[in-house]
Design a protein around this motif. Structure first.
Motif, short mmCIF file in Angstrom:
data_model
loop_
_atom_site.label_atom_id
_atom_site.label_comp_id
_atom_site.label_asym_id
_atom_site.label_seq_id
_atom_site.Cartn_x
_atom_site.Cartn_y
_atom_site.Cartn_z
N THR A 58 0.85 -1.20 0.00
CA THR A 58 0.00 0.00 0.00
C THR A 58 0.88 1.25 0.00
OG1 THR A 58 -0.10 0.21 2.41
CG2 THR A 58 -1.77 -1.22 1.34
N PRO A 59 0.31 2.41 -0.31
CA PRO A 59 1.10 3.66 -0.27
C PRO A 59 1.72 3.92 1.11
CG PRO A 59 -0.95 4.04 -1.43
CD PRO A 59 -1.04 2.66 -0.84
N GLU A 60 1.10 3.38 2.18
CA GLU A 60 1.65 3.55 3.53
C GLU A 60 2.80 2.57 3.81
OE1 GLU A 60 -2.13 4.86 2.73
OE2 GLU A 60 -1.80 2.73 3.10
N GLY A 61 3.08 1.67 2.87
CA GLY A 61 4.16 0.71 3.04
C GLY A 61 3.75 -0.62 3.63
N ARG A 62 2.46 -0.88 3.78
CA ARG A 62 1.98 -2.14 4.32
C ARG A 62 2.01 -3.22 3.25
NH1 ARG A 62 -4.06 -3.43 6.70
NH2 ARG A 62 -3.60 -5.58 7.33
N VAL A 63 2.66 -4.33 3.54
CA VAL A 63 2.69 -5.47 2.63
C VAL A 63 1.38 -6.24 2.82
CG1 VAL A 63 3.84 -7.64 2.02
CG2 VAL A 63 5.20 -5.62 2.65
N VAL A 64 0.57 -6.30 1.76
CA VAL A 64 -0.75 -6.94 1.84
C VAL A 64 -0.84 -8.21 0.99
CG1 VAL A 64 -1.90 -4.78 2.44
CG2 VAL A 64 -1.74 -5.46 0.04
N GLY A 65 0.22 -8.53 0.29
CA GLY A 65 0.24 -9.75 -0.51
C GLY A 65 1.65 -10.06 -0.97
N GLU A 66 1.86 -11.30 -1.34
CA GLU A 66 3.16 -11.74 -1.84
C GLU A 66 2.93 -12.92 -2.77
OE1 GLU A 66 6.67 -14.32 -1.99
OE2 GLU A 66 4.81 -14.81 -0.98
N ALA A 67 3.71 -12.97 -3.82
CA ALA A 67 3.66 -14.11 -4.74
C ALA A 67 5.08 -14.41 -5.20
CB ALA A 67 2.77 -13.82 -5.94
N GLY A 68 5.31 -15.68 -5.43
CA GLY A 68 6.63 -16.10 -5.88
C GLY A 68 6.53 -17.11 -7.01
N LEU A 69 7.49 -17.01 -7.88
CA LEU A 69 7.61 -17.93 -9.00
C LEU A 69 9.02 -18.50 -8.96
CD1 LEU A 69 6.41 -19.05 -11.69
CD2 LEU A 69 7.42 -17.05 -12.80
N SER A 70 9.13 -19.80 -8.83
CA SER A 70 10.43 -20.45 -8.76
C SER A 70 10.65 -21.27 -10.01
CB SER A 70 10.52 -21.37 -7.54
OG SER A 70 10.39 -20.61 -6.36
N GLY A 71 11.73 -20.96 -10.71
CA GLY A 71 12.11 -21.75 -11.87
C GLY A 71 12.86 -22.98 -11.43
N CYS A 72 12.89 -23.96 -12.27
CA CYS A 72 13.59 -25.20 -11.96
C CYS A 72 14.99 -25.15 -12.54
CB CYS A 72 12.82 -26.40 -12.53
SG CYS A 72 13.47 -27.96 -11.95
N SER A 73 15.97 -25.54 -11.73
CA SER A 73 17.36 -25.50 -12.21
C SER A 73 17.78 -26.79 -12.93
CB SER A 73 18.30 -25.23 -11.04
OG SER A 73 18.20 -26.27 -10.09
N ARG A 74 16.97 -27.84 -12.84
CA ARG A 74 17.31 -29.09 -13.51
C ARG A 74 17.19 -28.90 -15.03
NH1 ARG A 74 14.05 -33.73 -10.63
NH2 ARG A 74 15.38 -34.98 -11.96
N PRO A 75 18.19 -29.29 -15.78
CA PRO A 75 18.23 -28.98 -17.22
C PRO A 75 16.99 -29.39 -18.00
CG PRO A 75 20.34 -29.85 -16.52
CD PRO A 75 19.41 -29.98 -15.34
N ARG A 76 16.42 -30.54 -17.72
CA ARG A 76 15.27 -31.00 -18.50
C ARG A 76 13.94 -30.43 -18.00
NH1 ARG A 76 15.90 -37.27 -19.56
NH2 ARG A 76 14.06 -36.81 -20.82
#
Length: 168
Positions: A58-76
């Protein structure tokens, strides 16, 4: 409702820790309530190049959500990413989840060139399931009794989104 979507920072550790333990959020994650602030800091410090985490703030600096995307390091499996998300219940239905999903899919499609993004969600979390479906995720199956939730075994719905135009 005003908020911006930005990458998480080390300074977000306390806010993310509090968000994760919020009633309504905790029950829909695979964490446990004894998760400590030092663990949140270690998690943030340990994010590698295959982890892409964004916060809704928010404009006041409150974290109201989070999302993450993790890629896979295994070649295949480099074409595959895994998604996770949490939104504070006070902000459900206000577009925060959609904005975080837009950020995640932008990274997946335009920077990582992922073909497949996958996630797991509790089968009774219909609000989240509808959000994921709006972004092209489809149910692939159910993992029965896959997690402990509030003293019972609960099912997890496996969902994935294949990048439009690249499916096999």
């Amino acid at each position: 409702m005003e908020y911006c979507i930005r990458p998480v920072t080390a300074e977000d550790a306390g806010a993310l820790h509090a968000l994760r333990l919020t009633p309504g959020v905790m029950e829909n994650l695979l964490g446990i309530p004894s998760w400590r602030l030092d663990q949140a800091r270690s998690w943030l410090d340990g994010l590698g190049p295959d982890s892409h985490e964004f916060a809704a703030v928010t404009p006041e600096g409150r974290v109201v959500g989070e999302a993450g995307l993790s890629g896979c390091s295994r070649p295949r499996l480099k074409h595959v990413g895994s998604l996770g998300m949490m939104v504070h219940p006070e902000f459900w239905g206000q577009g925060v989840g959609s904005a975080l999903m837009e950020a995640m899919m932008d990274v997946a499609d335009n920077y990582l060139m992922l073909v497949r993004v996958e996630l797991e969600v509790f089968t009774d979390n219909q609000r989240a399931i509808r959000l994921y479906e709006r972004f092209g995720f489809e149910t692939e199956g159910v993992r029965r009794m896959a997690a402990v939730r509030q003293g019972r075994y609960a099912d997890l719905q496996v969902m994935a989104r294949l990048r439009p135009g690249l499916g096999g």
